[in-house]
Scaffold this active site. Structure first.
Site, PDB file in Angstrom:
ATOM      1  N   GLU A   1     110.946 -16.041 -32.782  1.00 15.85           N
ATOM      2  CA  GLU A   1     112.511 -15.809 -32.628  1.00 15.85           C
ATOM      3  C   GLU A   1     113.343 -14.936 -33.719  1.00 15.85           C
ATOM      4  OE1 GLU A   1     114.077 -16.791 -30.152  1.00 15.85           O
ATOM      5  OE2 GLU A   1     113.168 -18.932 -29.376  1.00 15.85           O
TER       6      GLU A   1
ATOM      7  N   CYS B   1     120.651  -7.858 -10.418  1.00 20.26           N
ATOM      8  CA  CYS B   1     121.419  -9.181 -10.284  1.00 20.26           C
ATOM      9  C   CYS B   1     121.940  -9.430 -11.715  1.00 20.26           C
ATOM     10  CB  CYS B   1     120.453 -10.384 -10.007  1.00 20.26           C
ATOM     11  SG  CYS B   1     119.355  -9.874  -8.432  1.00 20.26           S
TER      12      CYS B   1
ATOM     13  N   CYS C   1     113.253 -12.825 -12.308  1.00 15.49           N
ATOM     14  CA  CYS C   1     114.608 -12.928 -11.946  1.00 15.49           C
ATOM     15  C   CYS C   1     114.655 -14.240 -10.768  1.00 15.49           C
ATOM     16  CB  CYS C   1     115.050 -11.627 -11.140  1.00 15.49           C
ATOM     17  SG  CYS C   1     116.828 -11.973 -10.578  1.00 15.49           S
TER      18      CYS C   1
HETATM   19 ZN    ZN Z   1     117.283  -9.813  -9.334  1.00 12.57          ZN
END
Ligand code: ZN
Length: 200
Positions: free
Chosen positions: A90, A181, A146
């Site tokens: 992180e 997206c 995605c």
């Molecule tokens: Zn996508």
């Protein structure tokens, strides 16, 4: 010719989006170093309180004991001369001064493996990771999938309206999106008919 640098340490960066397996890859490399009997130290920033205080835990629940530090300089205090490998998870939550610390560790002959998020929820780079990528000998970029369309994903879609660059969270707060997206600034993106929305 050598497979890895000789007579010096070096820096490896594992960067990418959330849910791309960065922490799993970090854990994998650190485990292998331990199998090779190397002296390993693992650190993460105090801001990341998800899942477990003292362990580095990936989304798939792989874990490895780690030390939580408030500031990057503290890493040097916890690295005696016998340390051979340092893992940092992180890393985007550390100030850019982490680069100096990694440089010093490498100068001491330590293999430094850093995992961190590359982009924030607006697709802007995190300064610390950007600088580390420039400094590192080895860079691995991991891509997620995605959740809308299945493309390789580099973006982090924030699902909450909470403000600020840093909102710590897991799959309830963020999801992986491809550049098509990704909807910056929207927590409930509307998808156009015939575009992206078909997941089945
Ligand atoms: Zn996508």
């Amino acid at each position: 010719m050598y497979l890895t640098p000789q007579g010096t340490g070096w820096i490896e960066v594992i960067c990418g989006s959330m849910f791309s397996g960065k922490t799993e890859e970090l854990i994998r490399r650190l485990r292998r170093a331990r199998i090779a009997q190397q002296n390993v130290r693992i650190f993460k920033p105090a801001i990341d309180r998800r899942y477990d205080e003292g362990d580095i835990v990936s989304h798939s629940d792989q874990r490895i004991p780690s030390r939580v530090v408030g500031r990057a300089e503290e890493i040097l205090d916890h690295c005696p001369l016998s340390v051979q490998v340092v893992g940092i998870d992180e890393a985007q939550f550390f100030e850019p001064q982490l680069v100096e610390i990694c440089r010093e560790l490498a100068r001491r002959g330590i293999r430094v493996i850093v995992a961190g998020l590359e982009q924030d929820y607006r697709a802007e780079p995190f300064d610390t990771i950007q600088a580390l990528v420039v400094e590192a000998e080895y860079v691995t970029k991991s891509l997620a999938i995605c959740v809308i369309c299945g493309n390789p994903a580099v973006r982090n879609q924030r699902l909450t309206k909470k403000g600020g660059q840093i909102v710590v969270g897991g799959s309830d707060t963020y999801e992986a999106r491809c550049r098509r997206c990704f909807r910056p600034g929207e927590d409930e993106p509307e998808l156009f008919e015939g575009e992206a929305g078909d997941t089945k």
